[in-house]
Scaffold this motif. Sequence first.
Motif, PDB file in Angstrom:
ATOM      1  N   VAL A 224       0.843  -1.208   0.000  1.00 21.03           N
ATOM      2  CA  VAL A 224       0.000   0.000   0.000  1.00 21.03           C
ATOM      3  C   VAL A 224       0.872   1.249   0.000  1.00 21.03           C
ATOM      4  O   VAL A 224       0.642   2.186  -0.778  1.00 21.03           O
ATOM      5  CB  VAL A 224      -0.978   0.002   1.198  1.00 21.03           C
ATOM      6  CG1 VAL A 224      -1.707   1.337   1.313  1.00 21.03           C
ATOM      7  CG2 VAL A 224      -1.979  -1.145   1.078  1.00 21.03           C
ATOM      8  N   ALA A 225       1.906   1.268   0.838  1.00 23.66           N
ATOM      9  CA  ALA A 225       2.794   2.438   0.905  1.00 23.66           C
ATOM     10  C   ALA A 225       3.530   2.634  -0.420  1.00 23.66           C
ATOM     11  O   ALA A 225       3.650   3.762  -0.907  1.00 23.66           O
ATOM     12  CB  ALA A 225       3.795   2.283   2.054  1.00 23.66           C
TER      13      ALA A 225
ATOM     14  N   VAL B 243       5.586   3.341   6.263  1.00 25.36           N
ATOM     15  CA  VAL B 243       5.002   2.296   7.093  1.00 25.36           C
ATOM     16  C   VAL B 243       5.418   2.574   8.529  1.00 25.36           C
ATOM     17  O   VAL B 243       6.605   2.709   8.828  1.00 25.36           O
ATOM     18  CB  VAL B 243       5.471   0.890   6.648  1.00 25.36           C
ATOM     19  CG1 VAL B 243       4.967  -0.171   7.610  1.00 25.36           C
ATOM     20  CG2 VAL B 243       4.995   0.593   5.231  1.00 25.36           C
ATOM     21  N   ARG B 244       4.446   2.710   9.409  1.00 28.10           N
ATOM     22  CA  ARG B 244       4.683   2.909  10.838  1.00 28.10           C
ATOM     23  C   ARG B 244       3.857   1.870  11.581  1.00 28.10           C
ATOM     24  O   ARG B 244       2.642   1.776  11.380  1.00 28.10           O
ATOM     25  CB  ARG B 244       4.272   4.325  11.291  1.00 28.10           C
ATOM     26  CG  ARG B 244       5.080   5.443  10.640  1.00 28.10           C
ATOM     27  CD  ARG B 244       6.527   5.446  11.137  1.00 28.10           C
ATOM     28  NE  ARG B 244       7.291   6.536  10.617  1.00 28.10           N
ATOM     29  CZ  ARG B 244       8.095   6.469   9.544  1.00 28.10           C
ATOM     30  NH1 ARG B 244       8.199   5.364   8.863  1.00 28.10           N
ATOM     31  NH2 ARG B 244       8.789   7.505   9.157  1.00 28.10           N
ATOM     32  N   ASP B 245       4.513   1.097  12.415  1.00 23.43           N
ATOM     33  CA  ASP B 245       3.841   0.044  13.195  1.00 23.43           C
ATOM     34  C   ASP B 245       2.996  -0.864  12.312  1.00 23.43           C
ATOM     35  O   ASP B 245       1.842  -1.169  12.630  1.00 23.43           O
ATOM     36  CB  ASP B 245       2.985   0.654  14.311  1.00 23.43           C
ATOM     37  CG  ASP B 245       3.819   1.454  15.299  1.00 23.43           C
ATOM     38  OD1 ASP B 245       4.919   0.989  15.656  1.00 23.43           O
ATOM     39  OD2 ASP B 245       3.379   2.550  15.704  1.00 23.43           O
TER      40      ASP B 245
ATOM     41  N   TRP C  60       2.971  10.384   5.955  1.00 23.80           N
ATOM     42  CA  TRP C  60       3.900  10.869   6.966  1.00 23.80           C
ATOM     43  C   TRP C  60       4.371  12.278   6.610  1.00 23.80           C
ATOM     44  O   TRP C  60       4.747  12.546   5.483  1.00 23.80           O
ATOM     45  CB  TRP C  60       5.089   9.913   7.018  1.00 23.80           C
ATOM     46  CG  TRP C  60       6.173  10.289   7.963  1.00 23.80           C
ATOM     47  CD1 TRP C  60       7.363  10.871   7.630  1.00 23.80           C
ATOM     48  CD2 TRP C  60       6.216  10.097   9.371  1.00 23.80           C
ATOM     49  NE1 TRP C  60       8.135  11.054   8.753  1.00 23.80           N
ATOM     50  CE2 TRP C  60       7.448  10.587   9.842  1.00 23.80           C
ATOM     51  CE3 TRP C  60       5.306   9.560  10.291  1.00 23.80           C
ATOM     52  CZ2 TRP C  60       7.804  10.554  11.184  1.00 23.80           C
ATOM     53  CZ3 TRP C  60       5.666   9.534  11.628  1.00 23.80           C
ATOM     54  CH2 TRP C  60       6.890  10.014  12.063  1.00 23.80           C
ATOM     55  N   CYS C  61       4.333  13.164   7.591  1.00 25.18           N
ATOM     56  CA  CYS C  61       4.847  14.530   7.424  1.00 25.18           C
ATOM     57  C   CYS C  61       6.270  14.566   7.958  1.00 25.18           C
ATOM     58  O   CYS C  61       6.492  14.388   9.158  1.00 25.18           O
ATOM     59  CB  CYS C  61       3.977  15.525   8.184  1.00 25.18           C
ATOM     60  SG  CYS C  61       4.650  17.208   8.172  1.00 25.18           S
ATOM     61  N   ARG C  62       7.227  14.793   7.058  1.00 25.85           N
ATOM     62  CA  ARG C  62       8.625  14.881   7.478  1.00 25.85           C
ATOM     63  C   ARG C  62       8.896  16.211   8.180  1.00 25.85           C
ATOM     64  O   ARG C  62       9.819  16.317   8.975  1.00 25.85           O
ATOM     65  CB  ARG C  62       9.554  14.724   6.282  1.00 25.85           C
ATOM     66  CG  ARG C  62       9.525  13.322   5.716  1.00 25.85           C
ATOM     67  CD  ARG C  62      10.466  13.198   4.531  1.00 25.85           C
ATOM     68  NE  ARG C  62      10.374  11.869   3.940  1.00 25.85           N
ATOM     69  CZ  ARG C  62      10.847  11.566   2.741  1.00 25.85           C
ATOM     70  NH1 ARG C  62      11.452  12.496   2.013  1.00 25.85           N
ATOM     71  NH2 ARG C  62      10.719  10.351   2.275  1.00 25.85           N
TER      72      ARG C  62
ATOM     73  N   HIS D  81       5.387  13.409  11.925  1.00 25.32           N
ATOM     74  CA  HIS D  81       4.166  12.830  12.484  1.00 25.32           C
ATOM     75  C   HIS D  81       3.329  12.187  11.393  1.00 25.32           C
ATOM     76  O   HIS D  81       3.451  12.507  10.217  1.00 25.32           O
ATOM     77  CB  HIS D  81       3.353  13.891  13.230  1.00 25.32           C
ATOM     78  CG  HIS D  81       2.807  14.972  12.344  1.00 25.32           C
ATOM     79  ND1 HIS D  81       1.505  14.975  11.886  1.00 25.32           N
ATOM     80  CD2 HIS D  81       3.396  16.081  11.818  1.00 25.32           C
ATOM     81  CE1 HIS D  81       1.319  16.047  11.126  1.00 25.32           C
ATOM     82  NE2 HIS D  81       2.456  16.732  11.066  1.00 25.32           N
ATOM     83  N   VAL D  82       2.475  11.265  11.826  1.00 24.00           N
ATOM     84  CA  VAL D  82       1.502  10.634  10.935  1.00 24.00           C
ATOM     85  C   VAL D  82       0.340  11.594  10.764  1.00 24.00           C
ATOM     86  O   VAL D  82      -0.198  12.109  11.748  1.00 24.00           O
ATOM     87  CB  VAL D  82       1.004   9.292  11.518  1.00 24.00           C
ATOM     88  CG1 VAL D  82      -0.157   8.744  10.702  1.00 24.00           C
ATOM     89  CG2 VAL D  82       2.132   8.284  11.589  1.00 24.00           C
ATOM     90  N   VAL D  83      -0.050  11.837   9.518  1.00 21.55           N
ATOM     91  CA  VAL D  83      -1.225  12.669   9.251  1.00 21.55           C
ATOM     92  C   VAL D  83      -2.456  11.780   9.140  1.00 21.55           C
ATOM     93  O   VAL D  83      -3.514  12.113   9.644  1.00 21.55           O
ATOM     94  CB  VAL D  83      -1.032  13.516   7.976  1.00 21.55           C
ATOM     95  CG1 VAL D  83      -2.313  14.225   7.582  1.00 21.55           C
ATOM     96  CG2 VAL D  83       0.102  14.515   8.183  1.00 21.55           C
TER      97      VAL D  83
END
Length: 134
Positions: free
Chosen positions: A72-73, A106-108, A114-116, A120-122
């Motif tokens: 997906v990412a 991909v986070r967790d 993702w906002c660099r 943070h995750v948007v």
Amino acid sequence: MTSRADNDDWVLHRLEDLEKALEQVRADLERTWEGSVLVEAVINESDYPMVLVNGSGSSGGIDLAGPRHQLVAEVADYVQSQLMDQYVTRFWPACREHDRGLHSAVRDDVAVWWCRGGEHVVSGIGGLDPTLIV
């Protein structure tokens, strides 16, 4: 040796995986992109699944054998890249808080935007809220 039937099954299975990933990306596009964009999964002349954006594209280095969240990412990243190539004056999507472009990540074990700029995750990919982006 792999039979033609085994190869056909692999291709059809990967095409289904691409379609499922594209459903999430399309959901974000439908809510947040002004205008229409045609994003589709097809099988190319080499019998390999690929993504087209407005009729243009390539296999794009998308890893079709990895975990679903990674697919997906990667599909989101590929679609975003194609949109930037086709619409040079627009960046999609961008963080409202930091006015910086978002990137698929991909986070967790979840595919996210993702906002660099603010680290943070948007949003999860497929659940992008138009009020969170510019």
